[in-house]
Design a protein around this motif. Structure first.
Motif, PDB file in Angstrom:
ATOM      1  N   MET A 191       0.847  -1.182   0.000  1.00 50.05           N
ATOM      2  CA  MET A 191       0.000   0.000   0.000  1.00 50.05           C
ATOM      3  C   MET A 191       0.891   1.243   0.000  1.00 50.05           C
ATOM      4  SD  MET A 191      -3.131  -1.039   0.077  1.00 50.05           S
ATOM      5  CE  MET A 191      -4.418  -0.273   0.986  1.00 50.05           C
ATOM      6  N   ALA A 192       0.394   2.253  -0.670  1.00 51.15           N
ATOM      7  CA  ALA A 192       1.120   3.512  -0.732  1.00 51.15           C
ATOM      8  C   ALA A 192       0.117   4.657  -0.716  1.00 51.15           C
ATOM      9  CB  ALA A 192       1.959   3.582  -2.010  1.00 51.15           C
ATOM     10  N   ALA A 193       0.540   5.766  -0.183  1.00 51.13           N
ATOM     11  CA  ALA A 193      -0.289   6.970  -0.209  1.00 51.13           C
ATOM     12  C   ALA A 193      -0.043   7.662  -1.551  1.00 51.13           C
ATOM     13  CB  ALA A 193       0.055   7.893   0.948  1.00 51.13           C
ATOM     14  N   LEU A 194      -1.104   7.842  -2.305  1.00 48.48           N
ATOM     15  CA  LEU A 194      -1.009   8.469  -3.620  1.00 48.48           C
ATOM     16  C   LEU A 194      -1.956   9.657  -3.664  1.00 48.48           C
ATOM     17  CD1 LEU A 194      -1.337   5.162  -5.648  1.00 48.48           C
ATOM     18  CD2 LEU A 194       0.757   6.454  -5.348  1.00 48.48           C
ATOM     19  N   THR A 195      -1.529  10.737  -4.280  1.00 44.89           N
ATOM     20  CA  THR A 195      -2.412  11.881  -4.473  1.00 44.89           C
ATOM     21  C   THR A 195      -2.786  11.934  -5.937  1.00 44.89           C
ATOM     22  OG1 THR A 195      -1.403  13.086  -2.647  1.00 44.89           O
ATOM     23  CG2 THR A 195      -2.673  14.376  -4.227  1.00 44.89           C
ATOM     24  N   LEU A 196      -4.085  11.922  -6.181  1.00 43.83           N
ATOM     25  CA  LEU A 196      -4.618  11.941  -7.539  1.00 43.83           C
ATOM     26  C   LEU A 196      -5.487  13.167  -7.732  1.00 43.83           C
ATOM     27  CD1 LEU A 196      -5.846   8.242  -7.701  1.00 43.83           C
ATOM     28  CD2 LEU A 196      -3.725   9.155  -8.639  1.00 43.83           C
ATOM     29  N   LYS A 197      -5.416  13.728  -8.922  1.00 46.70           N
ATOM     30  CA  LYS A 197      -6.307  14.834  -9.273  1.00 46.70           C
ATOM     31  C   LYS A 197      -7.408  14.248 -10.143  1.00 46.70           C
ATOM     32  CE  LYS A 197      -6.455  19.511 -11.105  1.00 46.70           C
ATOM     33  NZ  LYS A 197      -5.672  20.591 -11.707  1.00 46.70           N
ATOM     34  N   ILE A 198      -8.599  14.159  -9.579  1.00 43.36           N
ATOM     35  CA  ILE A 198      -9.741  13.589 -10.281  1.00 43.36           C
ATOM     36  C   ILE A 198     -10.829  14.651 -10.338  1.00 43.36           C
ATOM     37  CG2 ILE A 198     -11.474  11.748 -10.339  1.00 43.36           C
ATOM     38  CD1 ILE A 198      -9.508  10.041  -8.667  1.00 43.36           C
ATOM     39  N   ASN A 199     -11.259  14.967 -11.544  1.00 43.94           N
ATOM     40  CA  ASN A 199     -12.312  15.973 -11.750  1.00 43.94           C
ATOM     41  C   ASN A 199     -11.975  17.291 -11.046  1.00 43.94           C
ATOM     42  OD1 ASN A 199     -13.646  13.990 -13.188  1.00 43.94           O
ATOM     43  ND2 ASN A 199     -14.844  13.342 -11.426  1.00 43.94           N
ATOM     44  N   ASN A 200     -10.707  17.700 -11.186  1.00 43.13           N
ATOM     45  CA  ASN A 200     -10.193  18.966 -10.631  1.00 43.13           C
ATOM     46  C   ASN A 200     -10.207  19.029  -9.107  1.00 43.13           C
ATOM     47  OD1 ASN A 200      -9.594  20.185 -13.167  1.00 43.13           O
ATOM     48  ND2 ASN A 200     -11.784  20.499 -13.445  1.00 43.13           N
TER      49      ASN A 200
ATOM     50  N   ASN B 232      -8.266  17.180  -5.619  1.00 41.40           N
ATOM     51  CA  ASN B 232      -7.200  16.289  -5.176  1.00 41.40           C
ATOM     52  C   ASN B 232      -7.718  15.285  -4.156  1.00 41.40           C
ATOM     53  OD1 ASN B 232      -5.104  17.370  -6.745  1.00 41.40           O
ATOM     54  ND2 ASN B 232      -4.771  19.007  -5.278  1.00 41.40           N
ATOM     55  N   TYR B 233      -7.307  14.029  -4.356  1.00 47.24           N
ATOM     56  CA  TYR B 233      -7.651  12.936  -3.443  1.00 47.24           C
ATOM     57  C   TYR B 233      -6.358  12.259  -3.020  1.00 47.24           C
ATOM     58  CZ  TYR B 233     -12.440  13.243  -5.251  1.00 47.24           C
ATOM     59  OH  TYR B 233     -13.694  13.677  -5.612  1.00 47.24           O
ATOM     60  N   THR B 234      -6.178  12.064  -1.731  1.00 47.58           N
ATOM     61  CA  THR B 234      -5.069  11.252  -1.241  1.00 47.58           C
ATOM     62  C   THR B 234      -5.653   9.910  -0.849  1.00 47.58           C
ATOM     63  OG1 THR B 234      -3.851  13.189  -0.493  1.00 47.58           O
ATOM     64  CG2 THR B 234      -3.198  11.069   0.438  1.00 47.58           C
ATOM     65  N   VAL B 235      -5.138   8.862  -1.476  1.00 51.57           N
ATOM     66  CA  VAL B 235      -5.681   7.522  -1.275  1.00 51.57           C
ATOM     67  C   VAL B 235      -4.575   6.566  -0.848  1.00 51.57           C
ATOM     68  CG1 VAL B 235      -7.530   7.902  -2.966  1.00 51.57           C
ATOM     69  CG2 VAL B 235      -5.388   6.856  -3.708  1.00 51.57           C
ATOM     70  N   GLU B 236      -4.966   5.547  -0.124  1.00 48.24           N
ATOM     71  CA  GLU B 236      -4.068   4.438   0.219  1.00 48.24           C
ATOM     72  C   GLU B 236      -4.419   3.296  -0.710  1.00 48.24           C
ATOM     73  OE1 GLU B 236      -1.587   3.819   2.543  1.00 48.24           O
ATOM     74  OE2 GLU B 236      -1.561   5.933   3.082  1.00 48.24           O
ATOM     75  N   ALA B 237      -3.498   2.923  -1.593  1.00 51.03           N
ATOM     76  CA  ALA B 237      -3.787   1.872  -2.559  1.00 51.03           C
ATOM     77  C   ALA B 237      -2.505   1.174  -2.979  1.00 51.03           C
ATOM     78  CB  ALA B 237      -4.467   2.466  -3.782  1.00 51.03           C
ATOM     79  N   ASP B 238      -2.652  -0.068  -3.369  1.00 48.24           N
ATOM     80  CA  ASP B 238      -1.549  -0.797  -3.978  1.00 48.24           C
ATOM     81  C   ASP B 238      -1.246  -0.096  -5.299  1.00 48.24           C
ATOM     82  OD1 ASP B 238      -0.024  -2.580  -5.578  1.00 48.24           O
ATOM     83  OD2 ASP B 238      -0.871  -4.308  -4.548  1.00 48.24           O
ATOM     84  N   PRO B 239      -0.002   0.272  -5.552  1.00 49.06           N
ATOM     85  CA  PRO B 239       0.339   0.957  -6.803  1.00 49.06           C
ATOM     86  C   PRO B 239      -0.070   0.193  -8.064  1.00 49.06           C
ATOM     87  CG  PRO B 239       2.171   1.093  -5.268  1.00 49.06           C
ATOM     88  CD  PRO B 239       1.169   0.144  -4.674  1.00 49.06           C
ATOM     89  N   LYS B 240      -0.232  -1.124  -7.956  1.00 47.51           N
ATOM     90  CA  LYS B 240      -0.630  -1.946  -9.095  1.00 47.51           C
ATOM     91  C   LYS B 240      -2.149  -1.990  -9.282  1.00 47.51           C
ATOM     92  CE  LYS B 240       3.350  -4.972  -8.583  1.00 47.51           C
ATOM     93  NZ  LYS B 240       3.793  -6.316  -8.211  1.00 47.51           N
ATOM     94  N   MET B 241      -2.899  -1.460  -8.306  1.00 51.77           N
ATOM     95  CA  MET B 241      -4.356  -1.494  -8.405  1.00 51.77           C
ATOM     96  C   MET B 241      -4.811  -0.708  -9.627  1.00 51.77           C
ATOM     97  SD  MET B 241      -7.233  -0.048  -5.726  1.00 51.77           S
ATOM     98  CE  MET B 241      -7.183  -1.404  -4.581  1.00 51.77           C
ATOM     99  N   PRO B 242      -5.741  -1.275 -10.413  1.00 49.28           N
ATOM    100  CA  PRO B 242      -6.257  -0.510 -11.563  1.00 49.28           C
ATOM    101  C   PRO B 242      -6.928   0.788 -11.116  1.00 49.28           C
ATOM    102  CG  PRO B 242      -6.801  -2.830 -11.790  1.00 49.28           C
ATOM    103  CD  PRO B 242      -6.250  -2.644 -10.394  1.00 49.28           C
ATOM    104  N   LEU B 243      -6.715   1.827 -11.912  1.00 55.56           N
ATOM    105  CA  LEU B 243      -7.307   3.126 -11.619  1.00 55.56           C
ATOM    106  C   LEU B 243      -8.814   3.014 -11.429  1.00 55.56           C
ATOM    107  CD1 LEU B 243      -7.158   6.224 -11.413  1.00 55.56           C
ATOM    108  CD2 LEU B 243      -7.264   6.286 -13.935  1.00 55.56           C
TER     109      LEU B 243
END
Length: 158
Positions: A1-10, A12-23
């Motif tokens: 698991m890793a903390a990732l910050t994604l910009k979705i629909n303008n 920002n979301y910080t999520v905990e996810a396996d980097p291999k998990m499909p978007l």
């Protein structure tokens, strides 16, 4: 698991996810945006199509780690009230039958019209290739894309 910050629909979301998990699963299960659908899981049907920096991508096979700093747009990001011209055209032309594939179809059509505002039938065929509609609404999809093109052209000229 890793903390990732994604910009979705303008946003920002910080999520905990396996980097291999499909978007797709991050969008649906972690962020809670369920408009993007799971269809086949192997990037063949198009139901999971989202935009990555404006480019249509199949989110079921794209690892979340591949997103990086790119902006993700889902069907919910086109408009909050179905007012986007492509969404309006889909309603006007009564495209959906079961509706399951339609968010992916709309995202592909939106990308097409951004790149090619006045698409030919061949342009539409090429852009929509591989977007499967099990209900067979392809003639209505084509008509809606042409309707959206007209709406967008009229809006741009005003």
């Amino acid at each position: 698991m890793a903390a990732l910050t994604l910009k979705i629909n303008n946003k920002n979301y910080t999520v905990e996810a396996d980097p291999k998990m499909p978007l797709l699963w991050v969008i649906r299960d972690i962020v809670g945006l369920t408009g993007t659908k799971y269809g086949c899981g192997i990037a063949q049907c198009g139901a999971c199509t989202v935009h990555l920096d404006g480019v249509p991508m199949r989110s079921c096979s794209l690892p979340v780690s591949a997103v990086g700093n790119k902006s993700v747009t889902t069907i919910e990001g086109l408009s909050e009230d179905n007012s986007h011209p492509v969404q309006q055209a889909w309603i006007t032309e009564q495209v959906p039958q079961c509706g399951y594939c339609q968010s992916g179809q709309i995202m592909a059509a939106t990308a097409l019209l951004k790149k090619t505002p006045l698409p030919t039938d061949k342009d539409i065929d090429t852009a929509m290739q591989g977007h499967i509609c099990r209900c067979g609404t392809y003639p209505r999809i084509r008509k809606a894309i042409k309707t959206a093109s007209t709406l967008m052209t009229q809006k741009a000229s005003n």
